[in-house]
Design an enzyme around this catalytic site. Sequence first.
Site, PDB file in Angstrom:
ATOM      1  CE  LYS A  13     -80.735 -19.853  71.709  1.00  0.00           C
ATOM      2  NZ  LYS A  13     -79.580 -18.991  71.464  1.00  0.00           N
ATOM      3  NE  ARG A  88     -80.498 -17.486  65.733  1.00  0.00           N
ATOM      4  CZ  ARG A  88     -79.920 -18.558  66.272  1.00  0.00           C
ATOM      5  NH1 ARG A  88     -80.511 -19.718  66.216  1.00  0.00           N
ATOM      6  NH2 ARG A  88     -78.759 -18.450  66.880  1.00  0.00           N
ATOM      7  NE  ARG A 127     -70.667 -21.589  72.303  1.00  0.00           N
ATOM      8  CZ  ARG A 127     -71.895 -21.142  72.033  1.00  0.00           C
ATOM      9  NH1 ARG A 127     -72.915 -21.560  72.740  1.00  0.00           N
ATOM     10  NH2 ARG A 127     -72.083 -20.276  71.059  1.00  0.00           N
ATOM     11  NE  ARG A 160     -71.173 -22.796  67.430  1.00  0.00           N
ATOM     12  CZ  ARG A 160     -72.401 -22.459  67.843  1.00  0.00           C
ATOM     13  NH1 ARG A 160     -72.965 -23.121  68.830  1.00  0.00           N
ATOM     14  NH2 ARG A 160     -73.048 -21.485  67.282  1.00  0.00           N
ATOM     15  NE  ARG A 171     -73.333 -16.970  66.286  1.00  0.00           N
ATOM     16  CZ  ARG A 171     -72.887 -17.791  67.254  1.00  0.00           C
ATOM     17  NH1 ARG A 171     -71.632 -17.791  67.602  1.00  0.00           N
ATOM     18  NH2 ARG A 171     -73.723 -18.599  67.849  1.00  0.00           N
TER      19      ARG A 171
HETATM   20  P1  AMP Z   1     -76.926 -21.476  67.129  1.00  0.00           P
HETATM   21  O1  AMP Z   1     -76.235 -22.768  67.344  1.00  0.00           O
HETATM   22  O2  AMP Z   1     -78.373 -21.499  67.602  1.00  0.00           O
HETATM   23  O3  AMP Z   1     -76.171 -20.298  67.690  1.00  0.00           O
HETATM   24  O4  AMP Z   1     -77.008 -21.245  65.542  1.00  0.00           O
HETATM   25  C1  AMP Z   1     -75.860 -21.158  64.749  1.00  0.00           C
HETATM   26  C2  AMP Z   1     -76.172 -20.497  63.422  1.00  0.00           C
HETATM   27  O5  AMP Z   1     -77.147 -21.291  62.716  1.00  0.00           O
HETATM   28  C3  AMP Z   1     -76.800 -19.120  63.510  1.00  0.00           C
HETATM   29  O6  AMP Z   1     -75.817 -18.096  63.681  1.00  0.00           O
HETATM   30  C4  AMP Z   1     -77.501 -19.035  62.151  1.00  0.00           C
HETATM   31  O7  AMP Z   1     -76.560 -18.791  61.102  1.00  0.00           O
HETATM   32  C5  AMP Z   1     -78.011 -20.451  61.958  1.00  0.00           C
HETATM   33  N1  AMP Z   1     -79.379 -20.586  62.521  1.00  0.00           N
HETATM   34  C6  AMP Z   1     -79.755 -21.323  63.598  1.00  0.00           C
HETATM   35  N2  AMP Z   1     -81.074 -21.197  63.817  1.00  0.00           N
HETATM   36  C7  AMP Z   1     -81.551 -20.367  62.863  1.00  0.00           C
HETATM   37  C8  AMP Z   1     -82.826 -19.809  62.562  1.00  0.00           C
HETATM   38  N3  AMP Z   1     -83.918 -20.082  63.309  1.00  0.00           N
HETATM   39  N4  AMP Z   1     -82.932 -18.989  61.492  1.00  0.00           N
HETATM   40  C9  AMP Z   1     -81.865 -18.694  60.726  1.00  0.00           C
HETATM   41  N5  AMP Z   1     -80.619 -19.145  60.963  1.00  0.00           N
HETATM   42  C10 AMP Z   1     -80.457 -19.976  62.028  1.00  0.00           C
END
Ligand code: AMP
Length: 220
Positions: A13, A88, A127, A160, A171
Amino acid sequence: MRLILLGAPGSGKGTIAEELTKQYGVVHISTGDIFRANIKEKTPLGTEAKQYMDRGELVPDSITIAMIGDRLAQPDCASAFMLDGFPRTIPQAEELDKLLADKGVSLDAVISVRISDDVIKTRVSDRRVCESCGASFSLSFRPTKVEGICDLCGGNVVQREDDKPETVLSRLKTYHEKTQPLTDFYQKKGLILSADNEVSYIQAIEQINKGFIARGIIRE
Ligand code: AMP
């Protein structure tokens, strides 16, 4: 142009968002990036979010929805934005509907990035991200010129914490349980535009651009 990017963690994404930002200049809002910036600055929001993120769990809806409400109220989001990583969950999507209805605006498309879990596991383990500017690299596809050093800003490039294999599995589980149902939610509204990112993001971008033309979002 008001868009949502929907896809599993590690589905690409972020890369697709970067490319669409270059092409259309649309504001890119990544909830993951906002949480990480808050963690880095040690804000109360960051401290709260970190406990969930470290376990590969979602940050509670109430916190996430309040945060995105504030962000979308800023002037740079008035006419265009691309949400990456939000919504999400179904409650988040319902709250977003309300927020947009209050503003009298609607979404143009929900881009659903498709990719298998096996490919995700490999890509995520490869990554690496810059601790300073957040740029994303891949040991296989986009290595840094100097190992561990960001090509763009010279910052440290690391894995990360939540990209470690155990957390990735959790996840992905969370994604299938809580986020995948959003594809149906937006399919019923006729908003889904599928992008296949199994082979390359270039292919995905081509499908997105064709979809934009077919829907009259952009002209050929
Ligand atoms: P990402 O970088 O989009 O993979 O997000 C990393 C982490 O941030 C996720 O695994 C969640 O713990 C948290 N996170 C990001 N976006 C959301 C969301 N819309 N709702 C809840 N947690 C989120």
